[in-house]
Write a protein that holds these residues in place. Structure first.
Motif, PDB file in Angstrom:
ATOM      1  N   ARG A   4      23.816  14.720  54.032  1.00 34.59           N
ATOM      2  CA  ARG A   4      24.171  16.092  54.402  1.00 34.59           C
ATOM      3  C   ARG A   4      25.606  16.421  53.963  1.00 34.59           C
ATOM      4  O   ARG A   4      25.896  17.498  53.492  1.00 34.59           O
ATOM      5  N   TRP A   5      26.492  15.438  54.117  1.00 32.49           N
ATOM      6  CA  TRP A   5      27.883  15.627  53.725  1.00 32.49           C
ATOM      7  C   TRP A   5      27.972  15.862  52.206  1.00 32.49           C
ATOM      8  O   TRP A   5      28.682  16.748  51.744  1.00 32.49           O
ATOM      9  N   LEU A   6      27.195  15.074  51.456  1.00 34.65           N
ATOM     10  CA  LEU A   6      27.190  15.246  49.995  1.00 34.65           C
ATOM     11  C   LEU A   6      26.663  16.617  49.599  1.00 34.65           C
ATOM     12  O   LEU A   6      27.177  17.270  48.701  1.00 34.65           O
ATOM     13  N   LYS A   7      25.621  17.027  50.307  1.00 30.30           N
ATOM     14  CA  LYS A   7      25.017  18.336  50.015  1.00 30.30           C
ATOM     15  C   LYS A   7      26.041  19.451  50.266  1.00 30.30           C
ATOM     16  O   LYS A   7      26.206  20.345  49.441  1.00 30.30           O
ATOM     17  N   THR A   8      26.730  19.373  51.383  1.00 31.60           N
ATOM     18  CA  THR A   8      27.738  20.392  51.720  1.00 31.60           C
ATOM     19  C   THR A   8      28.840  20.412  50.665  1.00 31.60           C
ATOM     20  O   THR A   8      29.278  21.464  50.226  1.00 31.60           O
ATOM     21  N   ARG A   9      29.253  19.219  50.223  1.00 31.15           N
ATOM     22  CA  ARG A   9      30.320  19.130  49.240  1.00 31.15           C
ATOM     23  C   ARG A   9      29.878  19.714  47.890  1.00 31.15           C
ATOM     24  O   ARG A   9      30.597  20.445  47.245  1.00 31.15           O
ATOM     25  N   ARG A  10      28.634  19.381  47.532  1.00 29.50           N
ATOM     26  CA  ARG A  10      28.082  19.891  46.269  1.00 29.50           C
ATOM     27  C   ARG A  10      28.030  21.417  46.291  1.00 29.50           C
ATOM     28  O   ARG A  10      28.383  22.091  45.335  1.00 29.50           O
ATOM     29  N   ARG A  11      27.623  21.961  47.420  1.00 31.62           N
ATOM     30  CA  ARG A  11      27.542  23.421  47.552  1.00 31.62           C
ATOM     31  C   ARG A  11      28.935  24.048  47.456  1.00 31.62           C
ATOM     32  O   ARG A  11      29.105  25.093  46.848  1.00 31.62           O
ATOM     33  N   ARG A  12      29.908  23.407  48.082  1.00 29.27           N
ATOM     34  CA  ARG A  12      31.266  23.958  48.049  1.00 29.27           C
ATOM     35  C   ARG A  12      31.801  23.989  46.618  1.00 29.27           C
ATOM     36  O   ARG A  12      32.407  24.956  46.185  1.00 29.27           O
ATOM     37  N   TRP A  13      31.552  22.930  45.886  1.00 29.93           N
ATOM     38  CA  TRP A  13      31.984  22.873  44.478  1.00 29.93           C
ATOM     39  C   TRP A  13      31.335  23.984  43.666  1.00 29.93           C
ATOM     40  O   TRP A  13      31.968  24.640  42.856  1.00 29.93           O
ATOM     41  N   LEU A  14      30.056  24.136  43.899  1.00 28.86           N
ATOM     42  CA  LEU A  14      29.293  25.153  43.169  1.00 28.86           C
ATOM     43  C   LEU A  14      29.896  26.544  43.397  1.00 28.86           C
ATOM     44  O   LEU A  14      30.101  27.317  42.460  1.00 28.86           O
ATOM     45  N   LEU A  15      30.216  26.843  44.651  1.00 30.04           N
ATOM     46  CA  LEU A  15      30.726  28.177  44.978  1.00 30.04           C
ATOM     47  C   LEU A  15      32.182  28.366  44.554  1.00 30.04           C
ATOM     48  O   LEU A  15      32.673  29.495  44.517  1.00 30.04           O
ATOM     49  N   ALA A  16      32.852  27.267  44.253  1.00 29.19           N
ATOM     50  CA  ALA A  16      34.242  27.385  43.797  1.00 29.19           C
ATOM     51  C   ALA A  16      34.303  27.908  42.361  1.00 29.19           C
ATOM     52  O   ALA A  16      35.315  28.455  41.926  1.00 29.19           O
ATOM     53  N   GLU A  17      33.192  27.770  41.626  1.00 33.19           N
ATOM     54  CA  GLU A  17      33.129  28.291  40.251  1.00 33.19           C
ATOM     55  C   GLU A  17      32.939  29.809  40.293  1.00 33.19           C
ATOM     56  O   GLU A  17      32.298  30.320  41.217  1.00 33.19           O
ATOM     57  N   PRO A  18      33.469  30.543  39.304  1.00 33.42           N
ATOM     58  CA  PRO A  18      33.243  32.001  39.315  1.00 33.42           C
ATOM     59  C   PRO A  18      31.760  32.339  39.109  1.00 33.42           C
ATOM     60  O   PRO A  18      31.045  31.584  38.442  1.00 33.42           O
ATOM     61  N   PHE A  19      31.346  33.433  39.675  1.00 40.71           N
ATOM     62  CA  PHE A  19      29.948  33.869  39.534  1.00 40.71           C
ATOM     63  C   PHE A  19      29.725  34.287  38.070  1.00 40.71           C
ATOM     64  O   PHE A  19      30.483  35.097  37.527  1.00 40.71           O
ATOM     65  N   PRO A  20      28.699  33.746  37.409  1.00 42.20           N
ATOM     66  CA  PRO A  20      28.497  34.075  35.981  1.00 42.20           C
ATOM     67  C   PRO A  20      28.314  35.580  35.758  1.00 42.20           C
ATOM     68  O   PRO A  20      27.511  36.212  36.454  1.00 42.20           O
ATOM     69  N   SER A  21      29.041  36.132  34.817  1.00 46.00           N
ATOM     70  CA  SER A  21      28.988  37.595  34.621  1.00 46.00           C
ATOM     71  C   SER A  21      27.601  38.049  34.163  1.00 46.00           C
ATOM     72  O   SER A  21      27.152  39.135  34.518  1.00 46.00           O
ATOM     73  N   SER A  22      26.908  37.207  33.377  1.00 39.94           N
ATOM     74  CA  SER A  22      25.561  37.613  32.927  1.00 39.94           C
ATOM     75  C   SER A  22      24.609  37.698  34.122  1.00 39.94           C
ATOM     76  O   SER A  22      23.696  38.525  34.149  1.00 39.94           O
ATOM     77  N   TRP A  23      24.831  36.859  35.144  1.00 41.39           N
ATOM     78  CA  TRP A  23      23.969  36.894  36.324  1.00 41.39           C
ATOM     79  C   TRP A  23      24.143  38.211  37.085  1.00 41.39           C
ATOM     80  O   TRP A  23      23.200  38.731  37.659  1.00 41.39           O
ATOM     81  N   LEU A  24      25.383  38.716  37.062  1.00 42.02           N
ATOM     82  CA  LEU A  24      25.644  39.983  37.739  1.00 42.02           C
ATOM     83  C   LEU A  24      24.861  41.112  37.051  1.00 42.02           C
ATOM     84  O   LEU A  24      24.325  42.009  37.701  1.00 42.02           O
ATOM     85  N   VAL A  25      24.778  41.027  35.734  1.00 43.98           N
ATOM     86  CA  VAL A  25      24.008  42.025  34.981  1.00 43.98           C
ATOM     87  C   VAL A  25      22.534  41.955  35.395  1.00 43.98           C
ATOM     88  O   VAL A  25      21.896  42.972  35.658  1.00 43.98           O
ATOM     89  N   TYR A  26      21.982  40.740  35.485  1.00 45.43           N
ATOM     90  CA  TYR A  26      20.572  40.597  35.902  1.00 45.43           C
ATOM     91  C   TYR A  26      20.357  41.171  37.298  1.00 45.43           C
ATOM     92  O   TYR A  26      19.384  41.863  37.563  1.00 45.43           O
ATOM     93  N   LEU A  27      21.309  40.871  38.181  1.00 49.38           N
ATOM     94  CA  LEU A  27      21.196  41.339  39.564  1.00 49.38           C
ATOM     95  C   LEU A  27      21.176  42.864  39.616  1.00 49.38           C
ATOM     96  O   LEU A  27      20.323  43.464  40.274  1.00 49.38           O
ATOM     97  N   GLU A  28      22.148  43.454  38.928  1.00 45.85           N
ATOM     98  CA  GLU A  28      22.280  44.915  38.995  1.00 45.85           C
ATOM     99  C   GLU A  28      21.134  45.620  38.286  1.00 45.85           C
ATOM    100  O   GLU A  28      20.711  46.684  38.699  1.00 45.85           O
ATOM    101  N   ARG A  29      20.633  45.012  37.233  1.00 47.44           N
ATOM    102  CA  ARG A  29      19.558  45.644  36.466  1.00 47.44           C
ATOM    103  C   ARG A  29      18.177  45.419  37.105  1.00 47.44           C
ATOM    104  O   ARG A  29      17.342  46.309  37.122  1.00 47.44           O
ATOM    105  N   ASN A  30      17.969  44.225  37.628  1.00 47.76           N
ATOM    106  CA  ASN A  30      16.607  43.868  38.062  1.00 47.76           C
ATOM    107  C   ASN A  30      16.351  43.959  39.560  1.00 47.76           C
ATOM    108  O   ASN A  30      15.196  44.041  39.973  1.00 47.76           O
TER     109      ASN A  30
END
Ligand SMILES: [Zn+2]
Length: 275
Positions: A4-30
């Motif tokens: 569980r600790w590893l999972k939490t750490r992995r998630r924190r690392w993931l969210l520390a990265e900027p949100f991909p700009s192309s994903w924002l386009v998919y979100l807003e369009r779709n």
């Protein structure tokens, strides 16, 4: 515990990265529903969908090539469902299988031979502690063009919420006895009135596929709750309030606010034109 600790750490690392700009386009369009959320809700949805995408196996079936656009569009809708709940990103769903369109499933004919039944044409499935399977064309249509009361991703993931307690009976895990009692009363009454209306040939707001059983009724009611919330709040207030308290979201209020904002903007444009 360490897992569980590893999972939490992995998630924190993931969210520390900027949100991909192309994903924002998919979100807003779709994902039309994304535009109805407040900035805080949008930020939470963006975080949730990244974790959801990272922790599932994604598989294209029937010749479909899996893309980030498909992942973002499906993940956003699944995560929208649980935006107000304490959840673990549907951790019991390990895989998402996506077909280009509807698909036929082979069935055992009783002799051990798998046959393709021409009648068995599916748009989606949710398996207990197994995958969710959806048609991409149907998912995209529902996601871009809401307001028809149909949403395949909401439907299949509502089944997954229902199955969290090991039963497929239209009742997901609830907080306390009082909520369970209220759930039983309202759901039983609304389920019966849909059966009655269907039997009498009356048109209904809720899809009459919901008469199949209590599990399908909950899935259909969830689709309507998120996709036609204002109509549901007016025509089925007890059911709407029950689902609002369960999901801890008020999509009808979001729609009304959006409409008011749109009307105000239109009025301002109209007045500006007069000058
Ligand atoms: Zn179903």
């Amino acid at each position: 515990m360490i897992w569980r600790w590893l999972k939490t750490r992995r998630r924190r690392w993931l969210l520390a990265e900027p949100f991909p700009s192309s994903w924002l386009v998919y979100l807003e369009r779709n994902v039309a529903h994304y535009h109805f959320l407040s900035p805080t809700e949008q930020a939470k949805l963006r975080d949730d969908l990244r974790i959801f995408i990272a922790e599932k196996n994604w598989e294209g079936c029937g010749g479909l090539e899996m893309t980030d656009e498909i992942k973002v569009t499906i993940a956003a809708q699944a995560c929208l469902l649980v935006l107000g709940l304490d959840h673990d990103y549907f951790s019991h769903v390990k895989s998402i299988l996506v077909y280009p369109h509807g698909y036929r499933v082979p069935e055992d004919d009783g002799t051990g031979t798998l046959v393709v039944n021409e009648e068995e044409f599916l748009l989606g499935e949710a398996h207990y502690r197994g995958p969710v399977i959806v048609s991409w064309s149907e998912t995209l249509k529902d996601s871009r063009d809401p307001g028809r009361g149909h949403n395949l991703v909401f439907h299949e993931f509502a089944h997954q919420l229902d199955m969290l307690d090991g039963l497929i009976n239209g009742t997901p895990p609830l907080e306390n006895a009082q909520q369970r009692l209220r759930w039983r009363d309202v759901m039983a009454e609304e389920y019966q009135s849909l059966i009655d209306a269907s039997g009498e040939g009356r048109a209904t707001l809720l899809d009459q596929y919901g008469t199949t059983n209590e599990g399908e009724f909950f899935a259909v009611a969830t689709e309507c709750f998120f996709d036609r919330p204002v109509e549901m709040a007016e025509r089925h207030p007890r059911l709407y309030q029950l689902l609002r308290d369960y999901f801890r979201q008020d999509p009808a209020a979001r729609c009304r606010q959006k409409r008011q904002h749109r009307d105000r903007s239109a009025k301002i444009d109209e007045e500006a034109e007069r000058f």
